[in-house]
Each structure stands twice: as structure tokens, then as C-alpha cells.
Design a protein around this motif. Structure first.
Motif, PDB file in Angstrom:
ATOM      1  N   ARG A  24      36.788  60.058  74.150  1.00 25.77           N
ATOM      2  CA  ARG A  24      37.468  58.683  74.526  1.00 25.77           C
ATOM      3  C   ARG A  24      39.121  59.012  74.780  1.00 25.77           C
ATOM      4  NH1 ARG A  24      35.322  54.116  70.540  1.00 25.77           N
ATOM      5  NH2 ARG A  24      33.044  54.240  71.089  1.00 25.77           N
ATOM      6  N   GLU A  25      39.763  58.109  75.508  1.00 26.04           N
ATOM      7  CA  GLU A  25      41.165  58.316  76.037  1.00 26.04           C
ATOM      8  C   GLU A  25      41.542  56.937  75.605  1.00 26.04           C
ATOM      9  OE1 GLU A  25      42.716  59.675  79.643  1.00 26.04           O
ATOM     10  OE2 GLU A  25      41.227  61.358  79.660  1.00 26.04           O
ATOM     11  N   TYR A  26      42.658  56.938  74.533  1.00 27.54           N
ATOM     12  CA  TYR A  26      43.364  55.723  74.351  1.00 27.54           C
ATOM     13  C   TYR A  26      44.720  55.738  74.546  1.00 27.54           C
ATOM     14  CZ  TYR A  26      39.368  55.078  71.048  1.00 27.54           C
ATOM     15  OH  TYR A  26      38.142  54.927  70.281  1.00 27.54           O
ATOM     16  N   PRO A  27      45.135  54.504  75.014  1.00 26.81           N
ATOM     17  CA  PRO A  27      46.746  54.624  75.349  1.00 26.81           C
ATOM     18  C   PRO A  27      47.546  54.823  74.180  1.00 26.81           C
ATOM     19  CG  PRO A  27      45.395  52.487  75.949  1.00 26.81           C
ATOM     20  CD  PRO A  27      44.548  53.294  74.996  1.00 26.81           C
TER      21      PRO A  27
ATOM     22  N   LEU B 173      47.919  55.594  68.543  1.00 28.69           N
ATOM     23  CA  LEU B 173      46.957  55.059  69.516  1.00 28.69           C
ATOM     24  C   LEU B 173      46.646  53.705  69.397  1.00 28.69           C
ATOM     25  CD1 LEU B 173      44.498  58.220  69.172  1.00 28.69           C
ATOM     26  CD2 LEU B 173      46.391  57.945  70.801  1.00 28.69           C
ATOM     27  N   ASP B 174      46.515  53.229  70.679  1.00 29.76           N
ATOM     28  CA  ASP B 174      46.082  51.494  70.651  1.00 29.76           C
ATOM     29  C   ASP B 174      44.632  51.564  70.172  1.00 29.76           C
ATOM     30  OD1 ASP B 174      46.212  48.863  71.199  1.00 29.76           O
ATOM     31  OD2 ASP B 174      46.340  49.169  73.351  1.00 29.76           O
ATOM     32  N   TRP B 175      44.247  50.445  69.810  1.00 23.50           N
ATOM     33  CA  TRP B 175      42.813  49.963  69.606  1.00 23.50           C
ATOM     34  C   TRP B 175      41.987  50.147  70.800  1.00 23.50           C
ATOM     35  CZ3 TRP B 175      40.751  50.559  64.780  1.00 23.50           C
ATOM     36  CH2 TRP B 175      41.909  50.496  63.632  1.00 23.50           C
TER      37      TRP B 175
ATOM     38  N   ASP C 143      57.524  55.654  79.959  1.00 26.16           N
ATOM     39  CA  ASP C 143      56.268  55.627  80.844  1.00 26.16           C
ATOM     40  C   ASP C 143      55.201  54.475  80.695  1.00 26.16           C
ATOM     41  OD1 ASP C 143      57.580  57.801  82.385  1.00 26.16           O
ATOM     42  OD2 ASP C 143      56.164  59.239  81.595  1.00 26.16           O
ATOM     43  N   ALA C 144      54.969  54.328  79.330  1.00 30.17           N
ATOM     44  CA  ALA C 144      53.800  53.243  78.954  1.00 30.17           C
ATOM     45  C   ALA C 144      54.391  52.027  79.046  1.00 30.17           C
ATOM     46  CB  ALA C 144      53.460  53.529  77.481  1.00 30.17           C
TER      47      ALA C 144
END
Length: 133
Positions: free
Chosen positions: A21-24, A41-43, A85-86
Motif C-alpha cells: 500500500r502507499e500512504y501519504p 505516514l498518514d492513516w 510538496d504535500a
């Protein structure tokens, strides 16, 4: 529903599938960071970017792609770029770095006080033993 293991069956856990999985990345709060803003990492993850495959295929694909601890470490300027960037502002980063520096100072103060207390406790124990009190 769980069932009782059969007598004589081997004990252990087996995995046969890997879900990637990719998390922000978001601004973190871990004071263990050596310099600059921490990331975490975000949830929530992007379910569209998830990948599921057999464990053996995953291990085979990664067998020549292992990284060392030094290669995994992300320099502070790269973390700053990622966070900007986020969508995090420079003031968000500065405020977090300031809060972390304060937390580090508080930890150091606590450690110093603890070390002093430990030393005085040892001296008190030695005096009690010496004079039998």
C-alpha cells in the motif's frame, strides 16, 4: 470462527500473500529525528494504488533490491521538500522543529536529573550499608 488446532499439527504462522500500500507522508512529531522536520505516514491509504501478490513473487522481485540502514535514512532537506510538496508551509515545519527541540531539551533535563538521583541513591545505599542503618 476459530477452531482448535488438531493434535499433532505444526504450530506457527504462515503468510502466502503480500499487500503493498502507499500512504501519504505527513508532518510528524517524533523527537528522535536528528535534524529537520520528522515525517510520518498518514492513516489513510490510496486503495487504488494497492497491490496484492503471492509472497514468493514479492520476495523474488525484491531479492536484489534490499537497502541498508544508511540508504533508508532520509536527509532533512529531502523531508522538507516532501512536506512542502504535500502542502505543509514553511512555518508549519519551523514550528514543528521548534517544538521538537523543546521536547529534546526536556528529555535531556529529565535524563540529567534522573542520573543525579541515581547517583545520590547509590551514595545513600553505601552510607546505610557502611553505618548499618
Amino acid at each position: 470462527m476459530m477452531t482448535a488446532p488438531r493434535p499433532g499439527s505444526p504450530k506457527g504462522v504462515r503468510f502466502n500473500c503480500v499487500e503493498v500500500r502507499e500512504y501519504p507522508r505527513i508532518l510528524g512529531d517524533n523527537p528522535s529525528v536528528s535534524a529537520g522536520p520528522p515525517i510520518t505516514l498518514d492513516w489513510a491509504h490510496d486503495q487504488r494504488g494497492s497491490l496484492s501478490l503471492p509472497l514468493d513473487d514479492w520476495e523474488k522481485a525484491r531479492e536484489n533490491d534490499r537497502r541498508t540502514k544508511q540508504e533508508i535514512r532520509v536527509p532533512d532537506f529531502v523531508r522538507e521538500e516532501w512536506l512542502i510538496d504535500a502542502g505543509f508551509s514553511g512555518s508549519d515545519l519551523q514550528r514543528t522543529v521548534k517544538d521538537i527541540e523543546e521536547a529534546k531539551k526536556a528529555r535531556m533535563s529529565s535524563i540529567t536529573k534522573s542520573d543525579f538521583r541515581d547517583k545520590t541513591d547509590v551514595i545513600a545505599e553505601n552510607v546505610k550499608r557502611k553505618f548499618g542503618r
